[in-house]
Design an enzyme around this catalytic site. Structure first.
Site, short mmCIF file in Angstrom:
data_model
loop_
_atom_site.label_atom_id
_atom_site.label_comp_id
_atom_site.label_asym_id
_atom_site.label_seq_id
_atom_site.Cartn_x
_atom_site.Cartn_y
_atom_site.Cartn_z
N CYS A 164 0.83 -1.21 0.00
CA CYS A 164 0.00 0.00 0.00
C CYS A 164 0.86 1.25 0.00
O CYS A 164 0.59 2.21 -0.73
CB CYS A 164 -0.93 -0.02 1.21
SG CYS A 164 -2.07 1.39 1.27
N CYS A 188 -6.27 -3.82 6.98
CA CYS A 188 -7.39 -2.88 6.97
C CYS A 188 -8.56 -3.37 6.14
O CYS A 188 -9.71 -3.04 6.43
CB CYS A 188 -6.92 -1.51 6.48
SG CYS A 188 -6.48 -1.44 4.73
#
Length: 371
Positions: free
Chosen positions: A101, A197
């Site tokens: 990410c 997440c």
């Protein structure tokens, strides 16, 4: 200086944005919408992609008096992070999606768009420090060792670091929360996000099974003797002990651990803890925060986000990074990152492709094809 502050909706990014405002910069807040179907509320302290988080980020921006926008990067996040995560597990590797990410979203997509819009820097709430060095800006560990996030930033290159800002790197986390409260930020006591997440309930095995389905196979020992069965190699990682469902106990009565994962044969190999010890590893796709080493390198390496710093030597060989550990590490899995440090300075990183038992030279995990 025009600064784009990435605001997740948590306390760290809010205080980071506040510090950039206080420093006199022209700050604009941006929240990244990364989920295609965001939940309205967080599940406990997991995740950072809910509508609640977006609202918290907006309220913090209002308190700071800065412009605020939401950027929908859900399609790119799904392709570059989520799909990559699933594909890595399907190939028998254990990825760290936070590194991906940072590499592909926060310091690639966001930075590229920010520069195109005329911003000079992207500021985040990561716990790491940027310090001047003889060859430019250097990435260093945070002062707060318990919160240090330099490991997941080890994939960044010098150009990205030169356009980044980490305002919290010199501050312990309790002081950050106290500062948030003093500034009137309602997120001062908000729990930290943790785990992955995009798997809000924390059930990684269930998430992977929903994507990859059932792929039954055998759990075997190092001699190939079948000890049990499984519904998919993606449900295991090297070093795992729990959930093996073995029908045959070890002769010595000791627990067994996952030693190797072979999706092609649909086998999971288990054995004693000492068989997990690794002395050497090879990394693919090496990257450097500054100049690449030109000879054998000596320093420390970190193999997990909050793992121990291990003394090691490393060298580049045919585009691969060969790392020799001065003392063994346990449970090192292909797909993880090896991050190199010179003291507190991050030197670079690579993705672990294979490991070896250094005393015999035998390979513990077979190399997998680079993606």
């Amino acid at each position: 200086m025009k600064v784009l502050a990435a605001m997740s909706g948590g306390v760290d990014s809010a205080v980071a944005a506040a510090r950039m405002v206080e420093a006199g910069h022209e700050v604009t807040g941006v929240h990244l919408a990364l989920s295609r179907n965001p939940q309205s509320f967080r599940t406990g302290a997991r995740g950072c992609c809910s509508r609640e988080d977006a609202h918290d980020a907006r309220r913090a921006a209002d308190v700071l008096g800065i412009p605020f926008y939401v950027w929908d990067l859900s399609e790119r996040f799904a392709a570059d992070v989520v799909d990559d995560f699933v594909a890595e597990y399907a190939a028998g590797r254990t990825p760290n999606p936070c590194l991906r990410c940072n590499e592909k979203i926060k310091f690639s997509a966001v930075l590229e768009r920010g520069l195109a819009l005329g911003f000079d820097r992207v500021a985040t709430g990561h716990y790491a420090r940027l310090l001047p060095g003889p060859d430019g800006v250097e990435l260093h560990r945070a002062v707060d060792g318990d919160k240090d996030q330099s490991y997941v930033l080890g994939v960044l290159g010098p150009e990205q670091l030169a356009r980044s800002a980490f305002p919290l790197g010199d501050t312990p986390k309790p002081q950050v929360r106290a500062e948030a409260a003093a500034r009137g930020l309602l997120v001062a006591d908000k729990p930290d996000s943790h785990d992955i997440c995009f798997i809000a309930d924390g059930d990684t095995a269930g998430f992977l099974s929903s994507r990859l389905g059932s792929q039954p196979g055998a759990v075997v020992d190092t001699d190939g003797t079948v000890l049990g069965s499984h519904e998919g190699t993606h449900g295991f990682t090297v070093g795992q002990r729990r959930g093996l469902r073995l029908g045959v106990p070890a002769p010595d009565g000791r627990p067994r651990f996952v030693l190797d994962i072979s999706p092609a044969e649909r086998t999971v190999t288990v054995g004693p803890r000492e068989a997990l010890e690794v002395r050497e590893l090879e990394g693919i796709r090496p990257g450097w925060t500054g100049q690449a080493p030109v000879a054998e390198w000596h320093g420390t390496v970190q193999l997990r986000a909050h793992g121990e710093a291990l003394p090691a030597r490393a060298e580049l060989r045919d585009g691969r990074l060969l790392v020799r550990l001065e003392r063994p590490a346990s449970g090192v899995a292909p797909g993880q990152a090896v991050v190199l440090y010179d003291g507190t300075r991050v030197v670079g990183s690579a993705t672990i492709d294979s490991t070896r038992h250094g005393t015999t030279g035998a390979r513990d995990a077979q190399p997998v094809a680079a993606r």
